[in-house]
Write a protein that holds these residues in place. Sequence first.
Motif, PDB file in Angstrom:
ATOM      1  N   PHE A 226     -10.751  63.443  96.545  1.00  0.00           N
ATOM      2  CA  PHE A 226     -11.500  64.012  97.655  1.00  0.00           C
ATOM      3  C   PHE A 226     -11.805  65.486  97.497  1.00  0.00           C
ATOM      4  CE2 PHE A 226     -10.247  60.169  99.614  1.00  0.00           C
ATOM      5  CZ  PHE A 226     -11.232  59.943 100.541  1.00  0.00           C
TER       6      PHE A 226
ATOM      7  N   GLY B 150     -16.494  61.831 102.086  1.00  0.00           N
ATOM      8  CA  GLY B 150     -15.082  61.887 101.752  1.00  0.00           C
ATOM      9  C   GLY B 150     -14.650  63.264 101.278  1.00  0.00           C
ATOM     10  N   THR B 151     -14.157  64.099 102.203  1.00  0.00           N
ATOM     11  CA  THR B 151     -13.767  65.461 101.845  1.00  0.00           C
ATOM     12  C   THR B 151     -12.493  65.817 102.579  1.00  0.00           C
ATOM     13  OG1 THR B 151     -14.879  66.409 103.752  1.00  0.00           O
ATOM     14  CG2 THR B 151     -16.138  66.250 101.741  1.00  0.00           C
ATOM     15  N   PRO B 152     -11.787  66.850 102.071  1.00  0.00           N
ATOM     16  CA  PRO B 152     -10.787  67.476 102.936  1.00  0.00           C
ATOM     17  C   PRO B 152     -11.528  68.142 104.101  1.00  0.00           C
ATOM     18  CG  PRO B 152     -11.108  68.754 100.937  1.00  0.00           C
ATOM     19  CD  PRO B 152     -11.921  67.512 100.784  1.00  0.00           C
ATOM     20  N   ILE B 153     -10.805  68.521 105.150  1.00  0.00           N
ATOM     21  CA  ILE B 153     -11.506  69.014 106.333  1.00  0.00           C
ATOM     22  C   ILE B 153     -11.777  70.510 106.255  1.00  0.00           C
ATOM     23  CG2 ILE B 153     -10.932  67.162 107.917  1.00  0.00           C
ATOM     24  CD1 ILE B 153      -8.567  68.789 108.847  1.00  0.00           C
TER      25      ILE B 153
ATOM     26  N   PHE C 155     -18.783  69.728 104.869  1.00  0.00           N
ATOM     27  CA  PHE C 155     -17.956  69.075 105.885  1.00  0.00           C
ATOM     28  C   PHE C 155     -18.245  69.679 107.259  1.00  0.00           C
ATOM     29  CE2 PHE C 155     -14.373  69.561 108.722  1.00  0.00           C
ATOM     30  CZ  PHE C 155     -14.116  68.237 109.021  1.00  0.00           C
TER      31      PHE C 155
ATOM     32  N   LYS D 278     -11.810  63.423 105.510  1.00  0.00           N
ATOM     33  CA  LYS D 278     -12.922  62.816 106.218  1.00  0.00           C
ATOM     34  C   LYS D 278     -13.260  61.515 105.524  1.00  0.00           C
ATOM     35  CE  LYS D 278     -17.752  63.631 107.362  1.00  0.00           C
ATOM     36  NZ  LYS D 278     -18.427  62.774 106.389  1.00  0.00           N
TER      37      LYS D 278
ATOM     38  N   GLY E 122     -15.185  58.046 104.742  1.00  0.00           N
ATOM     39  CA  GLY E 122     -16.555  57.534 104.772  1.00  0.00           C
ATOM     40  C   GLY E 122     -16.585  56.214 105.508  1.00  0.00           C
TER      41      GLY E 122
ATOM     42  N   ASN F 107     -16.230  53.206 104.179  1.00  0.00           N
ATOM     43  CA  ASN F 107     -15.568  52.076 103.538  1.00  0.00           C
ATOM     44  C   ASN F 107     -14.062  52.313 103.507  1.00  0.00           C
ATOM     45  OD1 ASN F 107     -15.080  53.904 101.515  1.00  0.00           O
ATOM     46  ND2 ASN F 107     -16.707  53.171 100.194  1.00  0.00           N
TER      47      ASN F 107
ATOM     48  N   ASP G 228     -12.125  52.274 100.788  1.00  0.00           N
ATOM     49  CA  ASP G 228     -11.654  52.628  99.440  1.00  0.00           C
ATOM     50  C   ASP G 228     -10.480  53.603  99.408  1.00  0.00           C
ATOM     51  OD1 ASP G 228     -14.898  52.540  97.789  1.00  0.00           O
ATOM     52  OD2 ASP G 228     -13.529  50.979  98.453  1.00  0.00           O
ATOM     53  N   PRO G 229     -10.454  54.630 100.276  1.00  0.00           N
ATOM     54  CA  PRO G 229      -9.340  55.594 100.164  1.00  0.00           C
ATOM     55  C   PRO G 229      -7.976  54.920 100.217  1.00  0.00           C
ATOM     56  CG  PRO G 229     -10.971  56.405 101.703  1.00  0.00           C
ATOM     57  CD  PRO G 229     -11.415  55.027 101.310  1.00  0.00           C
TER      58      PRO G 229
END
Lengths: 288, 329
Positions: A148, A229-232, A237, B160, B162, B164, B166-167
């Motif tokens: 991430f 999909g990231t850190p906050i 973001f 954060k 998404g 799906n 997957d994480p």
Amino acid sequence: MSAAGWLGCAAVWLAAWALVELIVWRAPRRGVAGRAAAVAVPLIFGATVLLLWEAIVRGLGVPAVILPPPSAVAARLAASPGMLLADFVQTMKGLAAGYVLGCGGGFLAALAIDRVPFLQRGLLPLGTLVSALPVVGVAPIMVMWFGFDWPSKAAVVAAMTVFPMLVNCNAGLGATSALDRDLMSTYAAPYGVTLRKLRLPAALPFVFNGLKICTTLALIGAIVAEFFGTPIVGMGFRINAEVGRMNIDTVWATIAVAAVSGSLLYGLVAAVERRATFWHPSFRGRRD
Amino acid sequence: MAFGLAAMAAALAAGGAARAADPVTLQLKWVADAQFAGYFVAKDKGFYKDAGLDVTIKPGGPDVNPEQVLAGGGADVVVDWMPSALATREKGSPVVNIAQPFKRSGLELTCRADSGVKTPADFPGHTLGVWFAGNEYPFLARMAKLKISTNGPPGVTVLKQGFNVDPLLQKQAACISTMTYNEYWQLIEAGMKPAQLVVFNYTDEGENTLEDGLYALEPKLKDPAFTDRMARFVKASMQGWDYAQAHPDEAVKIVLDNDTSGAQTEEHQKHMMDDVNKLTKGSDGALDPAAYAQTVKVLLSSGSDPVITKEPQGAWTHAVTDKAGIKAP
């Protein structure tokens, strides 16, 4: 807003226009005054746009969730510099690593292609393919591969910048005339020497062109990659999350930070270019 | 020709008068799936048409914020979660709950059993996946109540998520947000066994907040014609939900017909329909003030970084459901 208010807006616009016209036609072209004039024109234009934005948003009563006035954005910038700085640093990590990898890779690939004709047939079409991949498709895959945090964003930036750099460097390496190359052959210069003394310097304007294009691409790539999909923390973001929280002033403040940092990056590359390619015709006439 | 006449006759009989159907645009909170079966059923089965409505259903997505679409005039009515709607209301956008088809909450945190998380006390030091764009509020309220910081160790690291699962499959997170009716089944369909998962349901923790209500803009409700249109819309939508409750298989078929993306599978939608029906069971569409009070209590209880800072005023109305003849609980 009253009719008088709108007339006032129009008057401000016309006055600013007249002032810019005056500067363009009357100001000296050279020296300190010339520099000041060159900076003043875009500043006046920008200030006028902000002023009209503020007036129109307030005058028409546009809801803040659609478009906040610049004063609200400025207040947000002043209120949370710490958060914006943390976002900036996070995004820059991915951007810088990706930019170095992508541009470095593009440059080395161009050299390899120049040396081995076989690669020209094989690598270039693949490069085209990579460059055609949409960032929104690549970003989630990179998150799966590299996690991430910023490395996955760096991978997206590298994928976005490698091809423009490759194409520009490739064109640059072909930018010498037959006359120049004949001279080098006359001296019996081997490939490496010809490259170092003739072809690389001649390619510099193209290389810098690639570097400049890549700064903007890298910024877009780094920010958009942070939508997935990231850190906050991070500018992408922040934009994404604060839109969801209806804090549109924060979104615009982040956009302002992104725009300024993008311009600075571009300016930095352009400044290095001036130093490195002072001999180029485009700069020769402009030395004060 | 004969068909056209028959259709006209039917329309006249249904509408009682020859008038054009009133347009209504509904913005969904997520992509077209069984979470919104009631609306698709009401449209396909002609319940909206019978109520004199021409309804356009706009699918959403992970980054579509219904309140923003509403404020921007892109929809007359939206499906939204109450925490997000209340937070938006506090920011000055006058969204109002006009009906509440979902009685229960489907939100949960689902963890890998092998991550070592067995109770909420084990969260610190782990990475948890959370949806943003207005869906983070229940999670933030919960972490505040547990007094766990969300800014990395020693607290939890938030990422954060998404759209799906997957994480969790890739062990990038110890826990992710799931809905009982959707992402949980995605995990099962991806090969996870229920025994490998630890589920923390927000309802079991007394942390449930109202989901999937219908929201409109307060100023528009001042117009009796609009309120009447909404009343007909809510009534027909509840007919759709009741129909989905009674004929889940047919409802799944209708949902699949309406999924323009073609991404949904029948197996997944069947699971989903069954679980969504559990959440709408016994609901007549009128908001239960006690459930509203519970939601507000959860949101106000989040300590340092509250989702809402003060008791909301006028955030819901029974005007629409009253007009639709639905008894308030």
